[in-house]
Design an enzyme around this catalytic site. Structure first.
Site, short mmCIF file in Angstrom:
data_model
loop_
_atom_site.label_atom_id
_atom_site.label_comp_id
_atom_site.label_asym_id
_atom_site.label_seq_id
_atom_site.Cartn_x
_atom_site.Cartn_y
_atom_site.Cartn_z
N ASP A 211 0.86 -1.15 0.13
CA ASP A 211 0.05 -0.20 -0.08
C ASP A 211 1.00 1.31 -0.01
O ASP A 211 2.18 1.19 0.36
CB ASP A 211 -0.89 0.10 1.14
CG ASP A 211 -1.86 1.14 1.49
OD1 ASP A 211 -2.32 1.63 0.32
OD2 ASP A 211 -1.87 1.63 2.46
N ASP B 117 -0.36 5.29 1.12
CA ASP B 117 -0.66 6.00 1.98
C ASP B 117 -0.57 5.36 3.19
O ASP B 117 -1.18 4.26 3.46
CB ASP B 117 -1.98 6.68 1.81
CG ASP B 117 -2.21 7.54 0.60
OD1 ASP B 117 -3.07 8.26 0.59
OD2 ASP B 117 -1.45 7.36 -0.45
#
Length: 408
Positions: free
Chosen positions: A193, A195
């Site tokens: 991922d 963020d």
């Protein structure tokens, strides 16, 4: 000479009836292994196993041999050699096979900012309580965290994992349990991922600051990451709040993004070790494309903002990269790289990462929300992304050799 005057009574049985374990301990110096192996070769010994450990220049060397005849002469030669080199020598006859030799082995990684003896004692106690035995223990790192790896022999992985989860919670450490062996060493794709994982920020919140709608977007983001809202619906709702933002704001936000500590080291080390590295983000392509170029990522996927005449329309173009799409992209990247899912590592922090973490052979919740920590294979709770390397069994010294550029 300590207690090394207790060699086995070779006159009672021929040397070949049971393997003979020779333990050498003392200050390390060049040629000790060569000298001992030369003595064994001259006696016609058959080498069955050997393992050496050096801690602060103090050597422990275990050598398992089998002799076809009596051991008297060899024992005398080794004792004299040990005396002349100020080494402690112990001998022990061992059984040829043990029942535990057929049991599976698991790699238990223990990681924390500082691992107190009480935490490691609790790990050892939990392993013993469920019938496990620690076959080997090595320190992987002391900076930026302390990490140890234990190889545990045990019949049941589920019991071991459950017992160690309790230890991790009680002592505020991270513990991973993985099958030991070639497959663990062969994980060749890492999918992350972006963020709050690869970077410290939530990009949409930075964009919202530019559009003067920060508090509203932050609240929607919080509820989405906690699993309280459907991700696609929440994303579209937040993007609509950005309507009218000019394209220059994207560049301003891009300059504000902060990599997570250890991100460069993680990616650079993985790449040098031959891994493919990918990001799959619920954020936006202008930022993932920039990260791909900056870090040399192999794949980058995210959502596409609609921009007309240099202004954001408040809409997303194409399919949204939501929870299900992240898992699909992980599978697609693995297929392109020719890597089976069992050899994929996924890293994420939010509820929209759960399917991706489940699809991978190893799913790691990095400083994650409670709902993610509860369902992931393992957790990393320290703020250093490169600590994940230790969960893969990579030693700090190996990282230092692979990456001379620091931890940022």
């Amino acid at each position: 000479m300590s207690d090394q005057q207790n060699p086995p009574d070779a006159r009672q049985q021929p040397g070949g009836e049971h393997p003979l374990l020779i333990r050498v301990s003392g200050r390390d110096r060049p040629s000790l292994v060569r000298d001992l192996l030369t003595l064994l070769a001259q006696a016609g010994a058959e080498l069955e196993d050997m393992e050496q450990l050096v801690v602060r220049e103090r050597l422990t060397l275990d050598v398992l041999i089998r002799l076809t005849g009596a051991a008297d002469g060899l024992v005398r030669d080794i004792l004299y050699w040990g005396f002349t080199h100020d080494l402690k020598i112990d001998f022990e006859r061992v059984e040829s096979q043990s029942q535990r030799a057929a049991l599976p082995r698991f790699a238990v990684s223990v990681l924390g900012r500082r691992l107190a003896p009480s935490a490691l004692a609790a790990v050892a106690e939990a392993i013993a309580r469920v019938g496990g035995n620690v076959d080997r223990m090595v320190r992987l790192a002391t900076e930026p965290v302390t990490a140890y790896e234990l190889v545990v022999i045990i019949a049941g992985q589920d019991q071991l994992r459950a017992a160690l989860v309790e230890v991790a919670q009680a002592h505020n450490v991270d513990i991973a349990v993985q099958a030991a062996g070639l497959e663990r060493r062969a994980k060749r794709l890492v999918v992350m991922d972006v963020d709050s994982t690869l970077i410290r920020d939530e990009v949409i919140e930075l964009l919202a600051d530019e559009a003067d709608c920060g508090p509203a977007v932050v609240e929607i983001t919080r509820r989405a990451m906690a699993g309280e809202l459907d991700f696609e619906q929440s994303l579209r709702e937040r993007v609509r709040l950005l309507k009218g933002l000019d394209e220059a704001a994207i560049e301003r936000v891009r300059s504000r993004i902060r990599l997570t500590p250890g991100a460069r080291t993680l990616v650079r080390t993985l790449k040098r070790l031959g891994f493919a590295v990918a990001v799959v983000s619920g954020g936006f392509t202008p930022f993932t494309d920039a990260l791909q170029a900056e870090l040399g990522l192999d794949h980058a996927h995210a959502n596409t903002l609609e921009i007309i005449d240099g202004v954001l329309t408040g809409e997303v173009v194409g399919p949204v990269v939501d929870r299900a799409r992240k898992a699909e992209l992980l599978r697609e990247i693995a297929a392109v790289e020719g890597v089976p899912l069992s050899q994929v590592v996924a890293i994420g922090d939010g509820a929209n990462d759960l399917d991706m973490l489940t699809a991978a052979g190893l799913g790691i919740a990095f400083n994650a929300k409670p709902v993610v920590r509860a369902q992931a294979d393992t957790t990393v709770s320290v703020p250093y992304l490169d600590a994940i390397l230790f969960m893969l069994g990579i030693r700090g010294a190996e990282v230092d050799r692979a990456d001379a550029g620091g931890t940022e």
